[in-house]
Design an enzyme around this catalytic site. Structure first.
Site, PDB file in Angstrom:
ATOM      1  N   GLY A 102      -5.295  -1.463   0.849  1.00  0.00           N
ATOM      2  CA  GLY A 102      -5.629  -0.931  -0.438  1.00  0.00           C
ATOM      3  C   GLY A 102      -4.623   0.193  -0.893  1.00  0.00           C
ATOM      4  N   CYS A 103      -5.070   1.409  -1.527  1.00  0.00           N
ATOM      5  CA  CYS A 103      -4.354   2.353  -1.786  1.00  0.00           C
ATOM      6  C   CYS A 103      -3.689   2.808  -0.632  1.00  0.00           C
ATOM      7  CB  CYS A 103      -5.088   3.617  -2.657  1.00  0.00           C
ATOM      8  SG  CYS A 103      -4.354   5.098  -3.002  1.00  0.00           S
ATOM      9  N   PHE A 104      -2.636   3.085  -0.585  1.00  0.00           N
ATOM     10  CA  PHE A 104      -1.862   3.565   0.751  1.00  0.00           C
ATOM     11  C   PHE A 104      -1.925   5.120   1.105  1.00  0.00           C
ATOM     12  CE2 PHE A 104       2.552   3.390  -1.851  1.00  0.00           C
ATOM     13  CZ  PHE A 104       2.168   4.475  -2.916  1.00  0.00           C
TER      14      PHE A 104
END
Length: 261
Positions: A102-104
């Site tokens: 997902g969003c890093f």
């Protein structure tokens, strides 16, 4: 004859007010909810992922419908580079690991806290466009994934430890989605550098499916060219995130992780 309906200005697509001379009907205003997926007990810091009724600015509703999205130009010769192996070299005695969850921002902070991890970087990989920008990746048309590249000392941290952190920090059963973040750039992925890493990843996936009792959609592929994201994105949450509140990256820290800051 029914009373004349008079629409008023609406503040968002989620709210609507209809009124008449004698009565008014107002749909409930959206509430803000905060909850997290249930997860098994773990000694690793748990990630609290908020679910909001508004979209993350990283992928708003117009973007999801692909309005105004323009595919980046693809040079066939550069695609060969993008789809080639990660040719960067870790520090002496160190090894690389690469994960998409997902969003890093949140996963990077989780890996920063692990003993034996000596460096983390966020960036893009698994796409077919050379030197993609953040905007390119957000179109969802380059096939890149947001990834964390972890450098670790195998004498102090096993690859299996990193896999445990990876599984505990996202939902590997949702395809191309983590919470409100939707798109192929948010897919779950393990990208291996050695046959030993591949074997360990495949075995851990089987174990995790038994734990969750659900099908895991995580892709397990060879690590490809890594494109480092802008400095703004590096250690984003440790530097303060969106709201300026720094989150600890100290080794062993178990504080909940606020995914956007």
């Amino acid at each position: 004859m029914p009373p004349l309906l008079r629409p008023t200005t609406i503040s968002s697509p989620a709210s609507l007010l209809i009124s008449s001379p004698s009565s008014s009907l107002s749909l409930p205003k959206p509430s803000l909810f905060l909850f997290k997926f249930p997860s098994k007990s773990s000694s690793f810091p748990q990630l609290t992922r908020p679910f909001f009724l508004y979209s993350s600015p990283k992928m708003n509703w117009l973007g999801r419908l692909r309005f105004a999205a323009r595919a980046p130009a693809v040079d066939p010769s550069s695609a060969t580079i993008a789809e080639g192996p990660d040719d960067d070299i870790p520090a002496p005695g160190q090894q690389f690991a690469q994960f998409g969850a997902g969003c890093f921002w949140g996963p990077e902070l989780a890996f920063q806290r692990v003993f034996g991890v000596t460096k983390t970087e966020v960036g893009y990989s698994q796409g077919f466009v050379h030197n993609p920008t953040y905007e390119d990746v957000c179109t969802g048309m380059t096939n890149h994934n947001e990834v964390v590249r972890v450098q670790y000392d195998p004498k102090e941290c096993s690859y299996e430890t990193l896999l445990d952190v990876f599984w505990s920090k996202h939902d590997p059963t949702t395809l191309n989605r983590q919470g409100n973040d939707v798109g192929t750039q948010y897919r779950s992925g393990i990208y291996f550098y050695t046959p030993e890493q591949e074997k360990a990843a495949l075995e851990s996936k089987v174990r995790q499916e038994k734990v969750l009792n659900r099908k895991i959609v995580t892709e397990i592929l060879p690590a490809k060219k890594f494109y480092r994201a802008d400095e703004h994105h590096q250690q984003y949450l440790a530097k303060g995130g969106r709201f300026g509140f720094k989150q600890s990256a100290e080794k062993g820290c178990n504080d909940p992780i606020r995914c956007y800051g």
